[in-house]
Design an enzyme around this catalytic site. Structure first.
Site, PDB file in Angstrom:
ATOM      1  N   SER A 184      -5.474 -26.360  -1.046  1.00 55.17           N
ATOM      2  CA  SER A 184      -5.802 -26.042   0.533  1.00 55.17           C
ATOM      3  C   SER A 184      -4.181 -25.314   1.013  1.00 55.17           C
ATOM      4  O   SER A 184      -3.302 -24.609   0.023  1.00 55.17           O
ATOM      5  CB  SER A 184      -7.069 -26.658   1.802  1.00 55.17           C
ATOM      6  OG  SER A 184      -7.093 -25.031   2.933  1.00 55.17           O
TER       7      SER A 184
ATOM      8  N   ASP B  56     -10.593 -20.207   1.027  1.00 55.92           N
ATOM      9  CA  ASP B  56     -11.159 -20.180   1.479  1.00 55.92           C
ATOM     10  C   ASP B  56     -11.061 -19.406   2.643  1.00 55.92           C
ATOM     11  O   ASP B  56     -12.159 -19.037   3.649  1.00 55.92           O
ATOM     12  CB  ASP B  56     -12.377 -21.364   2.537  1.00 55.92           C
ATOM     13  CG  ASP B  56     -11.610 -22.719   2.021  1.00 55.92           C
ATOM     14  OD1 ASP B  56      -9.912 -21.839   2.616  1.00 55.92           O
ATOM     15  OD2 ASP B  56     -11.314 -24.151   3.009  1.00 55.92           O
TER      16      ASP B  56
HETATM   17 MG    MG Z   1      -8.754 -23.947   2.566  1.00 58.54          MG
END
Ligand code: MG
Length: 456
Positions: free
Chosen positions: A99, A244
């Site tokens: 991430s 995301d």
């Molecule tokens: Mg992320």
């Protein structure tokens, strides 16, 4: 929360560590073996653009295949794209990503068949298998099959581009910074599809992240701000390392604080669908409640972590509650009519829809939000439990919410004291309409806990 303490490898966002140190292909293979021993028969696999991605992804794949599940390798793609594809086609998924963490990190996140991240109970079961080396190893007749399906990514791009029916951006200019991550293959394409004229920076996949770090911080996005101003863009959008999350730059080149982003999106979605429920963690700005009041909606709070938000949205919906919007005040937004996970590409598309509907400059929309100021402090301590006990006593006459840590709710102000799940510190968030009130409230809490903080 008792469950959380028993997790040994997985944090709130999967297993993560530094490559060659705590994160190795050996561990990744065991995760794959445990996963295929619990889920199957077909598991989708994906990864972000990190240099260690192929090594870890191959290892996860080896583990899954050895334990009898098939692997469909989707290649490099955003986490929400894998989640969307798993939801539609597969029994589970694994995505190799760290991430927003720096390039030396990588990790594995497990996705359930409904596209949500695996919950604590599922994760603990995987961990037990890993620590006990309890894997369903197969023979030559029953090992899994492997195939590659990078073309499936298109299905996600089409779904996002079609999520707002009838939307045409009317040639607005957008500047995109995918941060050399997997959204290089999605967000510019989605926005072009919507009729935007797209300019890109850090638009080539590169696991050394030459342009900026995977965390889309205001400092890292100076070049994007400049690109917005230079091209006359209506907005700039940037993603974290697995896309995301999405954060925005207004048309003047100013970074939009993520709680304000959440509030703008909430207002847009709930205006068109009033009277619903919004789900967000206790750490989100009170803008969420103020905007909810405008649209006859209400806010339900969860523990901090997108998975708690997503699961609560699903469980409320299963109980017949009309859940219209959710996510976190960090650019991680969930559109339940699309899927129940944070989705950066979808958030970028939603901004186009929002601007098309409002027909005002983004900076003006931000300025229309209610006044608010948030103080964020990091308190170094190993005595989080003692500090919480002490705070609970001192503030016992106030409205306390113990969903996660202790949140003190006052008229037009709140404070949250919350231990870090993994490190020896606590976070203090305090918000009020005015900066001076927020600081005063923060000082009050800091001086209240000071005697315990100073104790050995
Ligand atoms: Mg992320």
């Amino acid at each position: 929360m008792i469950e959380q303490k028993t997790k040994r490898l997985f944090g709130t966002n999967g297993v993560r560590g530094v490559i060659g140190d705590s994160m190795t292909p050996h561990l990744a293979m065991k995760i794959g073996m445990a996963l295929a021993s619990e889920r199957g028969p077909v598991i989708a696999l994906g990864r972000d653009t990190r240099t260690s991605g192929p090594a870890l992804s191959s290892a996860v794949s080896a583990g899954v295949l050895a334990c009898g599940a098939d692997v469909v390798d989707l290649g490099v793609l955003p986490t929400p794209a894998l989640q969307y594809i798993v939801k539609n086609h597969f029994d589970a998924g694994a995505v190799v990503t760290a991430s927003h963490n720096p390039p030396e990190y990588n990790g594995v996140k497990i996705i359930e068949g409904d596209g949500t991240e695996m919950d604590d109970t599922g994760v603990i079961t995987l961990e037990e298998r890993i620590f006990n080396e309890d894997f369903d190893i197969q023979t030559w007749e029953t090992v899994g099959n492997y195939w590659e399906a990078p073309e499936m990514l298109r299905e996600y791009c089409v779904a996002v581009a079609e999520a707002f029916p009838g939307l045409h951006a009317g040639n607005i200019i957008v500047a995109v910074d995918p941060g050399s991550g997997p959204a290089c293959a999605t967000t510019p394409d989605i926005l072009s599809h919507l009729g935007c004229r797209v300019h890109t920076i850090n638009g080539t996949m590169d696991g050394t992240f030459p342009g900026r770090l995977p965390e889309p911080s205001p400092e890292g996005l100076k070049a994007l701000s400049q690109l917005v101003v230079d091209t006359g863009a209506a907005f700039g959008v940037a993603h974290d390392g697995d896309a995301d999350r999405a954060v925005f730059i207004d048309e003047k080149g100013n970074f939009i604080e993520e709680n304000e982003e959440f509030a703008l999106m909430q207002r847009f979605i709930c205006k068109n669908n009033p009277g619903g429920t919004i789900v967000t963690p206790v750490s989100t700005s009170f803008l969420a409640e103020k905007i909810a009041a405008e649209t006859n909606s209400k806010v339900v709070y969860t523990e901090v972590g997108s998975i708690y938000v997503a699961r609560r949205m699903l469980s409320l919906a299963a109980d017949g509650v009309k859940v219209t919007f959710g996510g976190e005040g960090n650019g991680g937004i969930i559109f339940p009519f699309h899927q129940h996970c944070r989705d950066g590409g979808m958030t970028a598309a939603a901004m186009v829809a929002l601007l098309a509907a409002e027909n005002k400059p983004l900076s003006e929309l931000v300025a229309s939000l209610p006044s608010h100021y948030m103080v964020k402090e990091k308190i170094h301590t190993k005595n989080a439990a003692t500090i919480l006990d002490h705070a609970r006593k001192i503030f016992s006459k106030e409205m306390l919410d113990e969903t996660d840590g202790i949140r003190i709710n006052r008229e037009d102000a709140w404070a949250l004291l919350r231990p870090s799940g993994t490190e020896p510190f606590m976070r203090l968030y305090v918000e009020a309409a005015e900066e001076s009130d927020a600081r005063k409230f923060a000082d009050e809490i800091l001086s209240a806990i000071d005697p315990v903080l100073q104790a050995p």
